[in-house]
Design an enzyme around this catalytic site. Structure first.
Site, short mmCIF file in Angstrom:
data_model
loop_
_atom_site.label_atom_id
_atom_site.label_comp_id
_atom_site.label_asym_id
_atom_site.label_seq_id
_atom_site.Cartn_x
_atom_site.Cartn_y
_atom_site.Cartn_z
CG HIS A 95 -15.34 20.81 19.74
ND1 HIS A 95 -15.58 20.56 21.06
CD2 HIS A 95 -16.43 21.48 19.30
CE1 HIS A 95 -16.74 21.07 21.41
NE2 HIS A 95 -17.29 21.62 20.36
CE LYS B 185 -24.02 25.82 26.05
NZ LYS B 185 -24.16 25.08 24.85
NE ARG C 89 -23.03 18.73 16.86
CZ ARG C 89 -23.00 19.33 18.02
NH1 ARG C 89 -22.59 18.68 19.09
NH2 ARG C 89 -23.40 20.57 18.15
CB SER D 88 -19.58 19.88 25.11
OG SER D 88 -18.63 20.24 24.15
P1 ADP Z 1 -21.63 22.07 21.45
O1 ADP Z 1 -22.56 22.37 20.30
O2 ADP Z 1 -21.26 20.63 21.59
O3 ADP Z 1 -21.99 22.75 22.75
P2 ADP Z 1 -19.82 24.17 20.82
O4 ADP Z 1 -20.79 25.23 21.15
O5 ADP Z 1 -18.49 24.23 21.51
O6 ADP Z 1 -20.28 22.69 21.07
O7 ADP Z 1 -19.65 24.07 19.27
C1 ADP Z 1 -18.66 24.65 18.53
C2 ADP Z 1 -18.75 24.15 17.12
O8 ADP Z 1 -18.34 22.79 17.05
C3 ADP Z 1 -20.15 24.18 16.51
O9 ADP Z 1 -20.03 24.57 15.17
C4 ADP Z 1 -20.61 22.76 16.59
O10 ADP Z 1 -21.53 22.44 15.58
C5 ADP Z 1 -19.29 22.04 16.38
N1 ADP Z 1 -19.30 20.69 16.91
C6 ADP Z 1 -19.51 20.32 18.18
N2 ADP Z 1 -19.45 18.98 18.30
C7 ADP Z 1 -19.16 18.49 17.07
C8 ADP Z 1 -18.98 17.18 16.52
N3 ADP Z 1 -19.11 16.10 17.27
N4 ADP Z 1 -18.71 17.08 15.20
C9 ADP Z 1 -18.63 18.19 14.44
N5 ADP Z 1 -18.80 19.44 14.87
C10 ADP Z 1 -19.07 19.60 16.18
#
Ligand code: ADP
Length: 158
Positions: free
Chosen positions: A13, A37, A86, A124
């Site tokens: 992030h 969730k 990703r 996460s």
């Molecule tokens: P997750 O998908 O891990 O539950 P979030 O819902 O908090 O995470 O995602 C928020 C944003 O961050 C989304 O656009 C997701 O694609 C992006 N994101 C999460 N992890 C990464 C990563 N390792 N590299 C790039 N973008 C990421």
């Protein structure tokens, strides 16, 4: 604006946040209340961990939201939604969300930033799973998150 559940914030992030800052002068990180969730961390903790991780970046504001993302964007005067991509597996959901958000708020554009190769595997949920089994998550999350997870799962950081 960078929306997400941030349960918890990871280095992946943060990488997107930093790279978004090279494109935009100001960034609002939106921490979603209803994540669809069960979340490990409360909304307050998720927001506090994000705030701690970006404390050195004056251009970044952190706020929580529930309901429609485009409404949140409007409240902050944000015109661009920045999302990280990703792998192909992210694409379908993100594509659907982007189409919907455009329908709901045509003035708000969605921009995708490709994950840096060292974080393409990072999520996460994976971090939580590794921490729950006592695995080492150093470097995958900000230090404060590492401490929170260690406290939760009883792994002492030396
Ligand atoms: P997750 O998908 O891990 O539950 P979030 O819902 O908090 O995470 O995602 C928020 C944003 O961050 C989304 O656009 C997701 O694609 C992006 N994101 C999460 N992890 C990464 C990563 N390792 N590299 C790039 N973008 C990421």
């Amino acid at each position: 604006m960078c929306p997400g559940s941030f349960d918890p914030i990871t280095s992946g992030h943060l990488d997107i946040v930093e790279r978004a800052l090279s494109l935009f002068d100001r960034l609002v990180i939106g921490v979603a209340d209803d994540v669809g969730k069960e979340s490990l961390f409360s909304l307050e903790t998720r927001v506090a961990l994000v705030r701690g991780a970006v404390a050195d970046k004056a251009e970044v504001t952190v706020d929580s939201f529930s309901g429609l993302l485009v409404e949140f964007a409007r409240r902050h005067g944000a015109t661009v939604i920045v999302k990280g991509l990703r792998a192909v597996s992210d694409f379908e959901h993100e594509w659907q969300m982007a189409q919907f958000n455009r329908r709901l708020g045509p003035e708000v554009e969605t921009v995708f930033i490709m994950a840096s190769h060292q974080y393409t595997f990072l999520s996460s949920s994976l971090v939580k799973e590794i921490a729950a089994y006592g695995g080492d998550i150093e470097g995958l999350v900000p230090i404060q998150v590492e401490k929170e997870l260690s406290q939760l799962y009883g792994r002492q950081k030396s």
